[in-house]
Design a protein around this motif. Structure first.
Motif, mmCIF file in Angstrom:
data_model
loop_
_atom_site.group_PDB
_atom_site.id
_atom_site.type_symbol
_atom_site.label_atom_id
_atom_site.label_comp_id
_atom_site.label_asym_id
_atom_site.label_seq_id
_atom_site.Cartn_x
_atom_site.Cartn_y
_atom_site.Cartn_z
ATOM 1 N N LYS A 1 -10.665 -84.278 -56.686
ATOM 2 C CA LYS A 1 -11.953 -84.737 -57.240
ATOM 3 C C LYS A 1 -11.798 -85.226 -58.690
ATOM 4 O O LYS A 1 -12.309 -84.608 -59.630
ATOM 5 C CB LYS A 1 -12.983 -83.626 -57.130
ATOM 6 C CG LYS A 1 -13.135 -83.200 -55.668
ATOM 7 C CD LYS A 1 -14.221 -82.224 -55.380
ATOM 8 C CE LYS A 1 -14.215 -81.866 -53.912
ATOM 9 N NZ LYS A 1 -14.040 -80.471 -53.560
ATOM 10 N N ASN B 1 -8.106 -87.284 -49.158
ATOM 11 C CA ASN B 1 -7.640 -86.191 -48.297
ATOM 12 C C ASN B 1 -8.728 -85.910 -47.261
ATOM 13 O O ASN B 1 -9.851 -85.549 -47.602
ATOM 14 C CB ASN B 1 -7.391 -84.988 -49.217
ATOM 15 C CG ASN B 1 -7.204 -83.690 -48.475
ATOM 16 O OD1 ASN B 1 -7.168 -83.657 -47.250
ATOM 17 N ND2 ASN B 1 -7.086 -82.612 -49.233
ATOM 18 N N LYS C 1 -21.576 -81.808 -44.606
ATOM 19 C CA LYS C 1 -21.983 -80.867 -45.662
ATOM 20 C C LYS C 1 -23.497 -80.669 -45.651
ATOM 21 O O LYS C 1 -23.994 -79.722 -46.240
ATOM 22 C CB LYS C 1 -21.589 -81.407 -47.041
ATOM 23 C CG LYS C 1 -20.097 -81.556 -47.245
ATOM 24 C CD LYS C 1 -19.494 -80.332 -47.888
ATOM 25 C CE LYS C 1 -18.045 -80.557 -48.240
ATOM 26 N NZ LYS C 1 -17.305 -79.284 -48.338
HETATM 27 N N1 GDD Z 1 -11.236 -69.215 -44.976
HETATM 28 C C1 GDD Z 1 -11.687 -69.824 -46.045
HETATM 29 N N2 GDD Z 1 -11.684 -69.163 -47.253
HETATM 30 N N3 GDD Z 1 -12.126 -71.085 -45.927
HETATM 31 C C2 GDD Z 1 -12.571 -71.686 -47.048
HETATM 32 C C3 GDD Z 1 -12.597 -71.070 -48.309
HETATM 33 C C4 GDD Z 1 -12.118 -69.710 -48.404
HETATM 34 O O1 GDD Z 1 -12.134 -69.078 -49.453
HETATM 35 N N4 GDD Z 1 -13.100 -71.938 -49.219
HETATM 36 C C5 GDD Z 1 -13.372 -73.074 -48.531
HETATM 37 N N5 GDD Z 1 -13.056 -72.923 -47.225
HETATM 38 C C6 GDD Z 1 -13.190 -73.919 -46.147
HETATM 39 C C7 GDD Z 1 -14.579 -74.494 -46.047
HETATM 40 O O2 GDD Z 1 -15.340 -73.809 -45.085
HETATM 41 C C8 GDD Z 1 -14.314 -75.916 -45.610
HETATM 42 O O3 GDD Z 1 -14.190 -76.014 -44.211
HETATM 43 C C9 GDD Z 1 -12.969 -76.254 -46.249
HETATM 44 O O4 GDD Z 1 -12.352 -74.996 -46.506
HETATM 45 C C10 GDD Z 1 -13.070 -77.102 -47.541
HETATM 46 O O5 GDD Z 1 -13.791 -76.384 -48.430
HETATM 47 P P1 GDD Z 1 -14.433 -76.816 -49.813
HETATM 48 O O6 GDD Z 1 -13.993 -75.790 -50.785
HETATM 49 O O7 GDD Z 1 -15.909 -76.965 -49.607
HETATM 50 O O8 GDD Z 1 -13.778 -78.180 -50.243
HETATM 51 P P2 GDD Z 1 -14.381 -79.650 -50.173
HETATM 52 O O9 GDD Z 1 -14.901 -79.887 -48.783
HETATM 53 O O10 GDD Z 1 -15.280 -79.913 -51.305
HETATM 54 O O11 GDD Z 1 -13.075 -80.529 -50.364
HETATM 55 C C11 GDD Z 1 -11.986 -80.372 -49.489
HETATM 56 O O12 GDD Z 1 -12.152 -81.200 -48.346
HETATM 57 C C12 GDD Z 1 -12.232 -82.626 -48.615
HETATM 58 C C13 GDD Z 1 -12.377 -83.329 -47.258
HETATM 59 O O13 GDD Z 1 -13.576 -82.970 -46.654
HETATM 60 C C14 GDD Z 1 -10.729 -80.784 -50.269
HETATM 61 O O14 GDD Z 1 -9.610 -80.471 -49.495
HETATM 62 C C15 GDD Z 1 -10.750 -82.277 -50.592
HETATM 63 O O15 GDD Z 1 -9.521 -82.647 -51.158
HETATM 64 C C16 GDD Z 1 -10.971 -83.097 -49.329
HETATM 65 O O16 GDD Z 1 -11.069 -84.479 -49.665
#
Ligand code: GDD
Length: 421
Positions: A172, A182, A249
């Motif tokens: 980000k 990604n 989301k």
């Molecule tokens: N088990 C577990 N434990 N899962 C987790 C945790 C945790 O502590 N934190 C997040 N997740 C899971 C969420 O449920 C989701 O499915 C995924 O990991 C990504 O979580 P986010 O932390 O919300 O990241 P994001 O969606 O903003 O960004 C991620 O995904 C994008 C693509 O959708 C990143 O990987 C970005 O680089 C990527 O572009």
């Protein structure tokens, strides 16, 4: 042998999915007739070597999750398990914590999938690409093309276009880096546990210096702690795809995902799509109807509608671009557009429930659904799809427009741009 891990997160997330996520964890929310992660598991079931799917999250396991796991195991004939983190361990902390479970049976590789993405996942193609990489490479990341502006909301990847090696990774970023983002789907070699162990030990050692932002030293962020330092090491690669992909989301994104998964059924599961015929409701475009739902033959459904178990749709009802959940009733001549009707909610006769789509800009190639918050800067509700919570009663002859209605409410009139608490 291969395995797949789905990161299902936990209860503190999913706020843009309220009030629906209050009743059911977001990964289990039905899109195109099936829970979000059912689509992930179905994609895994098409890769013959995947012998186990492990869900990792920090939810307390509940009946809904157990029922889902049991029925998916029966259907796909794959072992499925849920492993619970004792607290949120980040996107890679759980992988390291449960490394023995993941490595049991000595898988050659394992997929990791974020639960909050949907798409036409090219898992077989990622596997093929990963197998061709130099021995010792750690990971192939699913790469998605985004617009310049929207790429800032994702992990951004600069790759060598010939070898697909990741040269630079920024999670980000504040300013533009690359339009390859990604996609939250990865294929790992077991060797990834080497850098994970290194980070884990480093974090453990630094636990004696107090940082209020880090609650446990076991937290590992796959993106910042692993991908950033591994870029340019020759161990990280991208598999780019132009196939359908989106994050889920928000409730608006669920409507968008619903449409795309229904379109995919046209080629993969025509049997899941409703058809026109004698004594049946009129179907326009892609519609899925649970066999237990009761639909009056004068109703008109579609395009892009999912009707859940035991839903009851009355005479002359019109539904388009919507999800009607289990047990909901749409009384005669009601009209539902760009909305989600919650479990066991009742929409009165001649009532209109309407929302505003949050679709990506169709004039911008590679545009994704906007990551907007529920409220505008001046505290107003951002126009979005209308969400009717579970057990809500909406009277006859009213209009509910761009609103969110919390569960168990009995409305008495029309509402526009409101959250009804
Ligand atoms: N088990 C577990 N434990 N899962 C987790 C945790 C945790 O502590 N934190 C997040 N997740 C899971 C969420 O449920 C989701 O499915 C995924 O990991 C990504 O979580 P986010 O932390 O919300 O990241 P994001 O969606 O903003 O960004 C991620 O995904 C994008 C693509 O959708 C990143 O990987 C970005 O680089 C990527 O572009």
């Amino acid at each position: 042998m291969l395995k797949a891990i789905i990161l299902i997160g936990g209860p503190i997330k999913g706020t843009r999915f309220r009030p629906l996520s209050l009743e059911l964890a977001k990964p289990l929310f039905p899109v195109a007739g099936f829970p979000v992660i059912y689509h992930h598991i179905e994609a895994c079931s098409k890769v013959p070597d995947i012998k186990e799917v492990i869900l990792i999250g920090f939810f307390q396991p509940n009946d809904a999750l157990t029922r889902f796991i049991n029925s998916a195991q029966m259907e796909f004939k794959i072992q499925i398990r849920y492993l619970q983190e004792y607290t949120a361990l980040g996107t890679a902390g759980g992988l390291y914590h449960f490394r023995d479970q993941i490595l049991a049976g000595q898988p050659d590789y394992f997929f990791v999938m974020n639960s909050d993405v949907c798409g036409d996942f090219p898992l077989k193609e990622m596997l093929q690409a990963h197998r061709k990489r130099v021995k010792g490479s750690y990971c192939t990341i699913l790469g998605i093309e985004a617009t310049r502006q929207q790429s800032l909301n994702y992990g951004c990847i600069v790759e060598n276009k010939d070898t697909h090696e990741v040269l630079h990774y920024v999670e980000k970023p504040e300013t533009y880096i690359s339009t390859t983002i990604n996609g939250g789907v990865y294929l790992f070699s077991p060797e990834i546990f080497q850098p994970l162990e290194l980070i884990f030990k480093q974090n453990l050692d630094s636990k004696y210096s107090f940082d209020p932002n880090i609650t446990t030293s076991e937290v590992i962020r796959l993106e910042q702690d692993i991908f950033v330092p591994l870029a340019s090491s020759g161990k990280l690669f991208v598999y780019d795809t132009k196939r359908f992909w989106s994050q889920i989301k928000s409730t608006g994104a669920a409507i968008y995902a619903n449409r795309h998964y229904l379109a995919i059924y046209q080629t993969t599961h025509k049997d899941r799509l409703a058809t026109n015929g004698e004594g049946k409701p009129k179907i326009i475009g892609d519609v899925t109807i649970h066999p237990t739902a009761q639909i009056h033959p004068t109703a008109v459904l579609g395009p892009n509608v999912s009707i859940g178990k035991y839903a009851n749709i009355g005479e002359g009802v019109r539904v388009r671009e919507s999800i009607v959940l289990e047990g909901a009733t749409l009384q005669d001549h009601s009209c539902v557009l760009y909305s989600i009707i919650g479990w066991n909610a009742v929409v009165g006769s001649w009532t209109r429930v309407e929302g505003t789509p949050n679709d990506p800009n169709p004039n911008k190639p590679f545009a994704k659904i906007e990551v907007t918050s529920i409220f505008t800067n001046d505290g107003k509700l951002n126009p979005s799809i209308t969400v009717i919570g579970s057990n809500v009663q909406i009277p006859s002859e009213v209009v509910i427009l761009n609103s969110i209605v919390l569960p168990d409410k009995s409305l008495s009139g029309s509402y526009k741009n409101q959250i009804i608490l």
